[in-house]
Design an enzyme around this catalytic site. Structure first.
Site, PDB file in Angstrom:
ATOM      1  N   TYR A  13      20.873  21.259 -43.621  1.00  0.00           N
ATOM      2  CA  TYR A  13      20.731  20.336 -43.069  1.00  0.00           C
ATOM      3  C   TYR A  13      20.361  19.230 -44.985  1.00  0.00           C
ATOM      4  O   TYR A  13      19.590  20.056 -45.871  1.00  0.00           O
ATOM      5  CB  TYR A  13      19.452  19.979 -42.813  1.00  0.00           C
ATOM      6  CG  TYR A  13      18.731  18.573 -42.652  1.00  0.00           C
ATOM      7  CD1 TYR A  13      18.754  17.841 -41.251  1.00  0.00           C
ATOM      8  CD2 TYR A  13      17.400  18.519 -43.061  1.00  0.00           C
ATOM      9  CE1 TYR A  13      18.497  16.467 -41.464  1.00  0.00           C
ATOM     10  CE2 TYR A  13      16.470  17.619 -42.424  1.00  0.00           C
ATOM     11  CZ  TYR A  13      17.313  16.743 -41.733  1.00  0.00           C
ATOM     12  OH  TYR A  13      16.176  15.088 -41.677  1.00  0.00           O
ATOM     13  N   ASP A  42       9.923   8.931 -50.574  1.00  0.00           N
ATOM     14  CA  ASP A  42      10.687   9.017 -49.365  1.00  0.00           C
ATOM     15  C   ASP A  42      10.254   7.597 -48.351  1.00  0.00           C
ATOM     16  O   ASP A  42       9.693   7.384 -47.682  1.00  0.00           O
ATOM     17  CB  ASP A  42      10.446   9.622 -48.613  1.00  0.00           C
ATOM     18  CG  ASP A  42      11.456  10.217 -46.684  1.00  0.00           C
ATOM     19  OD1 ASP A  42      12.797   9.071 -46.566  1.00  0.00           O
ATOM     20  OD2 ASP A  42      10.993  10.302 -46.065  1.00  0.00           O
ATOM     21  N   ASP A 100      19.998  13.638 -42.844  1.00  0.00           N
ATOM     22  CA  ASP A 100      19.799  12.312 -42.728  1.00  0.00           C
ATOM     23  C   ASP A 100      20.075  11.101 -43.062  1.00  0.00           C
ATOM     24  O   ASP A 100      19.693  10.531 -44.253  1.00  0.00           O
ATOM     25  CB  ASP A 100      17.910  12.031 -42.932  1.00  0.00           C
ATOM     26  CG  ASP A 100      17.219  11.857 -43.167  1.00  0.00           C
ATOM     27  OD1 ASP A 100      17.409  10.996 -42.505  1.00  0.00           O
ATOM     28  OD2 ASP A 100      15.620  11.821 -43.578  1.00  0.00           O
ATOM     29  N   ASP A 160      18.138   8.157 -41.985  1.00  0.00           N
ATOM     30  CA  ASP A 160      17.352   6.941 -42.052  1.00  0.00           C
ATOM     31  C   ASP A 160      17.734   6.178 -41.415  1.00  0.00           C
ATOM     32  O   ASP A 160      17.938   6.143 -39.845  1.00  0.00           O
ATOM     33  CB  ASP A 160      17.409   6.274 -43.323  1.00  0.00           C
ATOM     34  CG  ASP A 160      16.519   6.957 -44.398  1.00  0.00           C
ATOM     35  OD1 ASP A 160      15.697   8.039 -43.940  1.00  0.00           O
ATOM     36  OD2 ASP A 160      16.729   7.114 -45.625  1.00  0.00           O
ATOM     37  N   HIS A 217      21.932  12.052 -37.865  1.00  0.00           N
ATOM     38  CA  HIS A 217      20.256  11.508 -37.376  1.00  0.00           C
ATOM     39  C   HIS A 217      20.077   9.798 -38.369  1.00  0.00           C
ATOM     40  O   HIS A 217      20.358   9.673 -39.037  1.00  0.00           O
ATOM     41  CB  HIS A 217      19.418  12.131 -37.064  1.00  0.00           C
ATOM     42  CG  HIS A 217      18.865  12.710 -38.029  1.00  0.00           C
ATOM     43  ND1 HIS A 217      17.984  12.077 -38.902  1.00  0.00           N
ATOM     44  CD2 HIS A 217      18.848  13.758 -39.014  1.00  0.00           C
ATOM     45  CE1 HIS A 217      16.706  12.393 -39.580  1.00  0.00           C
ATOM     46  NE2 HIS A 217      16.996  13.594 -39.291  1.00  0.00           N
ATOM     47  N   GLU A 261      17.219   7.414 -36.848  1.00  0.00           N
ATOM     48  CA  GLU A 261      15.915   6.671 -36.293  1.00  0.00           C
ATOM     49  C   GLU A 261      15.963   5.162 -36.007  1.00  0.00           C
ATOM     50  O   GLU A 261      15.555   4.155 -36.467  1.00  0.00           O
ATOM     51  CB  GLU A 261      15.094   7.317 -37.608  1.00  0.00           C
ATOM     52  CG  GLU A 261      14.429   6.373 -38.403  1.00  0.00           C
ATOM     53  CD  GLU A 261      13.906   6.693 -40.186  1.00  0.00           C
ATOM     54  OE1 GLU A 261      12.638   6.947 -40.928  1.00  0.00           O
ATOM     55  OE2 GLU A 261      14.739   8.365 -40.134  1.00  0.00           O
ATOM     56  N   CYS A 286       8.398   9.037 -43.692  1.00  0.00           N
ATOM     57  CA  CYS A 286       7.773  10.247 -43.290  1.00  0.00           C
ATOM     58  C   CYS A 286       7.316  10.555 -42.027  1.00  0.00           C
ATOM     59  O   CYS A 286       6.461   9.459 -42.103  1.00  0.00           O
ATOM     60  CB  CYS A 286       7.707  11.407 -44.616  1.00  0.00           C
ATOM     61  SG  CYS A 286       6.964  12.775 -43.601  1.00  0.00           S
ATOM     62  N   ARG A 340      17.067  10.145 -33.605  1.00  0.00           N
ATOM     63  CA  ARG A 340      15.140  10.409 -33.412  1.00  0.00           C
ATOM     64  C   ARG A 340      14.544   9.625 -33.074  1.00  0.00           C
ATOM     65  O   ARG A 340      14.916   8.053 -33.439  1.00  0.00           O
ATOM     66  CB  ARG A 340      15.392  10.186 -35.559  1.00  0.00           C
ATOM     67  CG  ARG A 340      13.941  10.830 -35.322  1.00  0.00           C
ATOM     68  CD  ARG A 340      13.692  11.202 -36.801  1.00  0.00           C
ATOM     69  NE  ARG A 340      12.550  10.527 -37.521  1.00  0.00           N
ATOM     70  CZ  ARG A 340      12.267  10.823 -38.840  1.00  0.00           C
ATOM     71  NH1 ARG A 340      12.899  11.528 -39.640  1.00  0.00           N
ATOM     72  NH2 ARG A 340      11.252   9.810 -38.752  1.00  0.00           N
ATOM     73  N   GLU A 346      10.482  13.134 -33.007  1.00  0.00           N
ATOM     74  CA  GLU A 346       9.683  13.222 -34.465  1.00  0.00           C
ATOM     75  C   GLU A 346       8.377  13.509 -34.225  1.00  0.00           C
ATOM     76  O   GLU A 346       7.441  12.459 -32.834  1.00  0.00           O
ATOM     77  CB  GLU A 346       9.783  11.990 -35.648  1.00  0.00           C
ATOM     78  CG  GLU A 346       9.729  12.700 -36.847  1.00  0.00           C
ATOM     79  CD  GLU A 346      10.106  13.622 -37.386  1.00  0.00           C
ATOM     80  OE1 GLU A 346       9.497  14.612 -36.840  1.00  0.00           O
ATOM     81  OE2 GLU A 346       9.702  13.133 -38.525  1.00  0.00           O
ATOM     82  N   ASN A 379      11.775  20.028 -35.846  1.00  0.00           N
ATOM     83  CA  ASN A 379      11.491  19.447 -36.714  1.00  0.00           C
ATOM     84  C   ASN A 379      10.567  20.446 -37.437  1.00  0.00           C
ATOM     85  O   ASN A 379       9.111  19.837 -36.908  1.00  0.00           O
ATOM     86  CB  ASN A 379      11.273  18.642 -37.943  1.00  0.00           C
ATOM     87  CG  ASN A 379      11.412  18.339 -38.773  1.00  0.00           C
ATOM     88  OD1 ASN A 379      11.065  18.401 -39.284  1.00  0.00           O
ATOM     89  ND2 ASN A 379      10.755  16.356 -39.136  1.00  0.00           N
TER      90      ASN A 379
END
Length: 310
Positions: free
Chosen positions: A51, A65, A92, A94, A119, A121, A129, A162, A192, A215
């Site tokens: 990952y 982040d 990721d 985002d 993924h 989101e 985060c 996500r 999440e 996660n």
């Protein structure tokens, strides 16, 4: 084996390999690997997929982040982790770096760089985060459009949606969004920041035929569970997104503090990866044998503690 030898490279596309692993019996364990060295170390421990965390990538660049990293910068990390390990890598993505066309561009760039899965989101930029407060979400319909765009853009890449809705819309809202995203073309769902075993179990109970990703980040809102415990709750995959970076950063901080305090590194030698261990991890001698003109390397041992001594 090195990535320079074509016949040693996987013949099956990375996305297909990831999809097959995702649907096998048992939970798919996917540790975070924030660079190529970490990827090799994880592979040597027997993991079959890796990952790439947005938080780990930005932190390794000295950035928070907050959606600052770019597609090209992520592709740099993808290429080194894929090249080093040869394993399928979940990345990721985002929020998809923009709207529908941006999402499609991201998918094409990531897949061309070697990613197996991505993924995206449902947060609004600037994103946070997933375990922080006051996250703002796009509408379910807007996110569903992004998911559909990602599914249309990919060749073999696995698309995971996500949702960060549990904190603001409750479990009902998160499940409703997850169903919509799955119907839009997501291959799996990533809920999440669920905050209890009951929430994890109930989310899985309401989506019995959907592959789910858990996660297991440290210092977040979710309780600590093992891979087998998540499997028992109904999850197909588990990630430890930033663990490798946290451990490496802590060790580096201790090293620098020791140098500043003592003026040397001798007190840290037992905690260091030796040159021999580094070369073994890097497959140094496999590369060396590809060129008969390279003289075999003899390792210096001056100052290295004898670990075989009584």
């Amino acid at each position: 084996m090195t990535y320079l030898v074509g016949k040693d490279l996987p013949a099956t596309p990375a996305g297909q390999r990831f999809m097959e692993m995702m649907h096998r019996k048992g939970i798919m364990q996917i540790p975070g690997a924030h660079n190529g060295q970490a990827a090799l170390q994880a592979k040597d421990c027997g993991f079959g997929a890796l990952y790439l965390s947005g938080a780990a990538m930005t932190a390794s660049m000295g950035l928070p982040d907050l959606g600052i990293i770019t597609i090209d910068e992520v592709c740099f990390f993808i290429r080194q982790v894929v090249r080093a390990s040869g394993l399928p890598v979940l990345v990721d993505g985002d929020t998809g770096y923009g709207e529908t066309l941006n999402v499609m561009n991201m998918v094409r760039a990531f897949e061309e760089a070697g990613a197996a899965a991505v993924h995206i989101e449902d947060q609004v930029l600037p994103k946070k985060c997933g375990h922080l407060n006051d996250k703002k979400l796009v509408s379910p319909q807007e996110m569903a459009q992004k998911v559909a765009a990602a599914a249309r853009a990919r060749r073999d890449m696995v698309v995971i949606a996500r949702t960060d809705a549990a904190g603001s819309e409750g479990l009902d809202g998160a499940v409703a969004r997850a169903r919509l995203y799955y119907e839009a073309g997501a291959d799996a769902i990533f809920p999440e920041a669920l905050i209890s075993e009951d929430m994890f179990r109930e989310f899985a109970r309401r989506l019995p035929d959907v592959p789910l990703l858990a996660n297991m980040t440290e210092f977040g809102r979710s309780p600590y569970f093992t891979a087998s415990e998540f499997e028992d709750m109904g999850y197909s995959m588990i990630i430890w997104p930033v663990s490798s970076l946290r451990a490496a950063n802590k060790a580096q901080a201790d090293l620098y503090a020791t140098i500043a305090r003592t003026g040397g590194t001798h007190a840290m030698l037992e905690r260091m990866q030796t040159r021999e261990e580094l070369y073994k991890t890097l497959r140094y001698y496999d590369y060396e044998t590809l060129d008969a003109g390279i003289v075999a390397t003899v390792l210096p041992h001056i100052g290295q503690p004898d670990r075989n001594a009584a």
